[in-house]
Motif scaffolding. Sequence first.
Motif, PDB file in Angstrom:
ATOM      1  N   LYS A  46      82.102  47.723 -43.692  1.00 21.58           N
ATOM      2  CA  LYS A  46      82.273  47.380 -42.287  1.00 21.58           C
ATOM      3  C   LYS A  46      82.916  48.573 -41.598  1.00 21.58           C
ATOM      4  CE  LYS A  46      82.611  42.379 -42.910  1.00 21.58           C
ATOM      5  NZ  LYS A  46      83.436  41.161 -42.666  1.00 21.58           N
ATOM      6  N   VAL A  47      82.155  49.194 -40.693  1.00 24.17           N
ATOM      7  CA  VAL A  47      82.600  50.433 -40.058  1.00 24.17           C
ATOM      8  C   VAL A  47      82.891  50.173 -38.581  1.00 24.17           C
ATOM      9  CG1 VAL A  47      82.019  52.841 -39.586  1.00 24.17           C
ATOM     10  CG2 VAL A  47      81.166  51.749 -41.665  1.00 24.17           C
ATOM     11  N   PRO A  48      84.106  50.435 -38.117  1.00 26.10           N
ATOM     12  CA  PRO A  48      84.431  50.232 -36.697  1.00 26.10           C
ATOM     13  C   PRO A  48      83.728  51.264 -35.818  1.00 26.10           C
ATOM     14  CG  PRO A  48      86.422  50.375 -38.062  1.00 26.10           C
ATOM     15  CD  PRO A  48      85.274  50.841 -38.908  1.00 26.10           C
ATOM     16  N   ILE A  49      83.250  50.813 -34.661  1.00 28.49           N
ATOM     17  CA  ILE A  49      82.646  51.718 -33.679  1.00 28.49           C
ATOM     18  C   ILE A  49      83.728  52.115 -32.677  1.00 28.49           C
ATOM     19  CG2 ILE A  49      80.882  51.986 -31.909  1.00 28.49           C
ATOM     20  CD1 ILE A  49      79.848  51.807 -34.812  1.00 28.49           C
ATOM     21  N   HIS A  50      83.938  53.402 -32.511  1.00 30.05           N
ATOM     22  CA  HIS A  50      84.987  53.906 -31.628  1.00 30.05           C
ATOM     23  C   HIS A  50      84.583  53.796 -30.156  1.00 30.05           C
ATOM     24  CE1 HIS A  50      88.272  56.326 -30.158  1.00 30.05           C
ATOM     25  NE2 HIS A  50      87.445  57.227 -29.653  1.00 30.05           N
ATOM     26  N   SER A  51      83.319  54.160 -29.846  1.00 29.19           N
ATOM     27  CA  SER A  51      82.860  54.059 -28.459  1.00 29.19           C
ATOM     28  C   SER A  51      81.342  54.015 -28.414  1.00 29.19           C
ATOM     29  CB  SER A  51      83.365  55.242 -27.625  1.00 29.19           C
ATOM     30  OG  SER A  51      82.783  56.455 -28.049  1.00 29.19           O
ATOM     31  N   LEU A  52      80.837  53.483 -27.319  1.00 31.01           N
ATOM     32  CA  LEU A  52      79.391  53.400 -27.072  1.00 31.01           C
ATOM     33  C   LEU A  52      79.127  53.795 -25.629  1.00 31.01           C
ATOM     34  CD1 LEU A  52      78.479  50.013 -28.795  1.00 31.01           C
ATOM     35  CD2 LEU A  52      77.560  52.244 -29.429  1.00 31.01           C
ATOM     36  N   LYS A  53      77.969  54.408 -25.398  1.00 25.67           N
ATOM     37  CA  LYS A  53      77.564  54.739 -24.034  1.00 25.67           C
ATOM     38  C   LYS A  53      76.054  54.630 -23.917  1.00 25.67           C
ATOM     39  CE  LYS A  53      77.987  58.170 -20.352  1.00 25.67           C
ATOM     40  NZ  LYS A  53      78.570  59.482 -19.943  1.00 25.67           N
ATOM     41  N   LEU A  54      75.610  53.975 -22.840  1.00 28.73           N
ATOM     42  CA  LEU A  54      74.184  53.831 -22.571  1.00 28.73           C
ATOM     43  C   LEU A  54      73.818  54.722 -21.391  1.00 28.73           C
ATOM     44  CD1 LEU A  54      71.518  52.354 -23.206  1.00 28.73           C
ATOM     45  CD2 LEU A  54      72.229  50.600 -21.555  1.00 28.73           C
ATOM     46  N   GLY A  55      72.860  55.613 -21.610  1.00 26.49           N
ATOM     47  CA  GLY A  55      72.387  56.486 -20.556  1.00 26.49           C
ATOM     48  C   GLY A  55      70.977  56.120 -20.141  1.00 26.49           C
ATOM     49  N   LYS A  56      70.320  57.013 -19.450  1.00 32.28           N
ATOM     50  CA  LYS A  56      68.943  56.776 -19.043  1.00 32.28           C
ATOM     51  C   LYS A  56      68.026  57.161 -20.196  1.00 32.28           C
ATOM     52  CE  LYS A  56      65.596  57.761 -15.391  1.00 32.28           C
ATOM     53  NZ  LYS A  56      65.318  58.558 -14.164  1.00 32.28           N
ATOM     54  N   GLU A  57      67.505  56.165 -20.883  1.00 32.72           N
ATOM     55  CA  GLU A  57      66.579  56.321 -22.014  1.00 32.72           C
ATOM     56  C   GLU A  57      67.261  56.896 -23.257  1.00 32.72           C
ATOM     57  OE1 GLU A  57      63.361  58.638 -20.495  1.00 32.72           O
ATOM     58  OE2 GLU A  57      62.433  56.920 -19.511  1.00 32.72           O
ATOM     59  N   TRP A  58      68.576  56.819 -23.311  1.00 29.03           N
ATOM     60  CA  TRP A  58      69.288  57.243 -24.519  1.00 29.03           C
ATOM     61  C   TRP A  58      70.574  56.425 -24.662  1.00 29.03           C
ATOM     62  CZ3 TRP A  58      74.260  58.890 -23.820  1.00 29.03           C
ATOM     63  CH2 TRP A  58      74.615  59.391 -22.564  1.00 29.03           C
ATOM     64  N   ALA A  59      71.125  56.455 -25.876  1.00 30.64           N
ATOM     65  CA  ALA A  59      72.407  55.795 -26.119  1.00 30.64           C
ATOM     66  C   ALA A  59      73.182  56.612 -27.147  1.00 30.64           C
ATOM     67  CB  ALA A  59      72.212  54.364 -26.611  1.00 30.64           C
ATOM     68  N   ARG A  60      74.497  56.489 -27.072  1.00 26.01           N
ATOM     69  CA  ARG A  60      75.352  57.240 -27.986  1.00 26.01           C
ATOM     70  C   ARG A  60      76.354  56.310 -28.655  1.00 26.01           C
ATOM     71  NH1 ARG A  60      79.066  60.942 -24.905  1.00 26.01           N
ATOM     72  NH2 ARG A  60      80.333  59.030 -24.808  1.00 26.01           N
ATOM     73  N   GLY A  61      76.548  56.509 -29.951  1.00 23.16           N
ATOM     74  CA  GLY A  61      77.581  55.800 -30.698  1.00 23.16           C
ATOM     75  C   GLY A  61      78.526  56.811 -31.325  1.00 23.16           C
ATOM     76  N   VAL A  62      79.799  56.448 -31.389  1.00 23.71           N
ATOM     77  CA  VAL A  62      80.807  57.341 -31.965  1.00 23.71           C
ATOM     78  C   VAL A  62      81.642  56.568 -32.982  1.00 23.71           C
ATOM     79  CG1 VAL A  62      82.780  58.861 -31.506  1.00 23.71           C
ATOM     80  CG2 VAL A  62      80.927  58.663 -29.819  1.00 23.71           C
ATOM     81  N   VAL A  63      81.813  57.176 -34.155  1.00 21.64           N
ATOM     82  CA  VAL A  63      82.664  56.622 -35.202  1.00 21.64           C
ATOM     83  C   VAL A  63      83.720  57.656 -35.543  1.00 21.64           C
ATOM     84  CG1 VAL A  63      82.758  55.915 -37.635  1.00 21.64           C
ATOM     85  CG2 VAL A  63      80.887  55.116 -36.181  1.00 21.64           C
ATOM     86  N   LEU A  64      84.959  57.212 -35.729  1.00 18.08           N
ATOM     87  CA  LEU A  64      86.015  58.114 -36.173  1.00 18.08           C
ATOM     88  C   LEU A  64      85.995  58.191 -37.694  1.00 18.08           C
ATOM     89  CD1 LEU A  64      89.036  57.151 -33.895  1.00 18.08           C
ATOM     90  CD2 LEU A  64      87.302  58.917 -33.535  1.00 18.08           C
ATOM     91  N   LYS A  65      85.899  59.408 -38.207  1.00 13.49           N
ATOM     92  CA  LYS A  65      85.862  59.611 -39.657  1.00 13.49           C
ATOM     93  C   LYS A  65      87.143  59.094 -40.293  1.00 13.49           C
ATOM     94  CE  LYS A  65      84.402  61.776 -43.504  1.00 13.49           C
ATOM     95  NZ  LYS A  65      85.566  61.747 -44.395  1.00 13.49           N
ATOM     96  N   ASN A  66      86.986  58.240 -41.284  1.00 10.58           N
ATOM     97  CA  ASN A  66      88.126  57.673 -42.001  1.00 10.58           C
ATOM     98  C   ASN A  66      88.016  58.081 -43.458  1.00 10.58           C
ATOM     99  OD1 ASN A  66      90.077  56.176 -43.261  1.00 10.58           O
ATOM    100  ND2 ASN A  66      89.324  54.183 -42.594  1.00 10.58           N
ATOM    101  N   SER A  67      88.876  58.993 -43.887  1.00 14.04           N
ATOM    102  CA  SER A  67      88.825  59.483 -45.266  1.00 14.04           C
ATOM    103  C   SER A  67      89.734  58.700 -46.201  1.00 14.04           C
ATOM    104  CB  SER A  67      89.215  60.971 -45.300  1.00 14.04           C
ATOM    105  OG  SER A  67      88.335  61.736 -44.522  1.00 14.04           O
ATOM    106  N   GLY A  68      90.304  57.582 -45.711  1.00 15.78           N
ATOM    107  CA  GLY A  68      91.224  56.824 -46.553  1.00 15.78           C
ATOM    108  C   GLY A  68      92.428  57.686 -46.897  1.00 15.78           C
ATOM    109  N   ASP A  69      92.813  57.683 -48.156  1.00 14.29           N
ATOM    110  CA  ASP A  69      93.946  58.497 -48.603  1.00 14.29           C
ATOM    111  C   ASP A  69      93.494  59.822 -49.203  1.00 14.29           C
ATOM    112  OD1 ASP A  69      96.087  56.845 -47.857  1.00 14.29           O
ATOM    113  OD2 ASP A  69      95.755  55.549 -49.587  1.00 14.29           O
ATOM    114  N   ASP A  70      92.260  60.215 -48.907  1.00 12.36           N
ATOM    115  CA  ASP A  70      91.763  61.502 -49.382  1.00 12.36           C
ATOM    116  C   ASP A  70      92.204  62.603 -48.409  1.00 12.36           C
ATOM    117  OD1 ASP A  70      89.935  62.938 -51.286  1.00 12.36           O
ATOM    118  OD2 ASP A  70      89.043  63.543 -49.387  1.00 12.36           O
ATOM    119  N   PRO A  71      92.737  63.735 -48.918  1.00 11.63           N
ATOM    120  CA  PRO A  71      93.170  64.824 -48.030  1.00 11.63           C
ATOM    121  C   PRO A  71      91.977  65.624 -47.516  1.00 11.63           C
ATOM    122  CG  PRO A  71      93.540  65.440 -50.316  1.00 11.63           C
ATOM    123  CD  PRO A  71      93.036  64.030 -50.333  1.00 11.63           C
TER     124      PRO A  71
END
Length: 373
Positions: A46-71
């Motif tokens: 289950k991956v959280p979506i950070h933001s969404l945007k709908l444009g003219k004939e396009w759409a954008r999704g953004v996810v924040l990278k989550n590396s857990g406890d990995d450096p």
Amino acid sequence: MKKQLKSGYTTGTCAAAATTAALELLISNRKREIIEIKSLNGIDLKVPIHSLKLGKEWARGVVLKNSGDDPDVTNGIEICVKVKLYKELPQIEKAHYFDNIAIVGGRGVGLVTKKGLQVPAGKSAINPGPQKMIRDAVQEIIKGTDKKVLVKVYIPQGKAKALKTFNPRLGITGGISVLGSTGIVKPMSEEAWKDSLYVELKVLKENTARDWVIFAFGNHGKAFCESMGVDTTQMVVVSNYIGFMIDSAMEIGFKRVLLIGHIGKAIKIAGGIFNTHSRVADGRLEILSANAVLVDEPRENILKILESNTVEEACQYVEKNELFRLIANKVASKSVEYSRGEIEFQSALFTFSGNLIGESDDFKKLAGDLVEK
């Protein structure tokens, strides 16, 4: 009691989730806060979506990278995907094409400029695993239609973050790679990782009472074994810590080990290197070249090997296949030496294409004995 380290998501998983959210917004005007996606090794995420945007004939999704406890240097950065529908897909030189889907890297995603990587030179540095996750996500949404989709992955901080990776040395320019062989980032705190490997090996011994084990270096090794029909229930993925794992196998009581690995990792063992992380030691091309001299490989081929970007590329210049048997035998003999003769080792080497290229002399015999038992 030690804290259990949390796993995270690869950049490939983030890109696939962002693709799903953006495409659903574009096609169905559906806004999703959480995307459920299956990892490449079959785990539901289950991956959280950070933001969404709908444009003219396009759409954008953004996810924040989550590396857990990995450096991981990419932890917390934005993985962005812009999707657009076409009647005919535009021809973009660096894009990856799959029937009705094209996947391309934008700003902050590297461009492959050298041979020997999993992605051909001239293409966006989006590896095969993430490509599959993105394709599967798109196909699930557009199945039964004639829609064609362009998926553009871009990472605003990618160019800056790439300077903290090995990408420039490997010939990946302009950004980071979109990676992931499973879709999940496991925590890589060295001591915690070693502890977990030791426990896995000990549990295996106590539950099977067998005196043998298969060591693979990573998920590619595990996948190769599965493709060859090898029973991976008796396998441990050792990561870079082969020396530690040999010591652990001796302590726990294993007597026989099959080492199965990609030539790029295994060749370090042939040179006596028992922590295979690039920060600890490299010398892969030098080890391959030195052994090429021993089998009378032509001088011009040896020079090409030394100038190669990766071992995978260097293997293309090898004419004398006995070189790979020699390397496999050295992997086995150096491991025997490391165990001070307490464990029998045999080894097999493969390439990213899934080809078995070299075996130690008694690999088939030992493998056959173990399968029969």
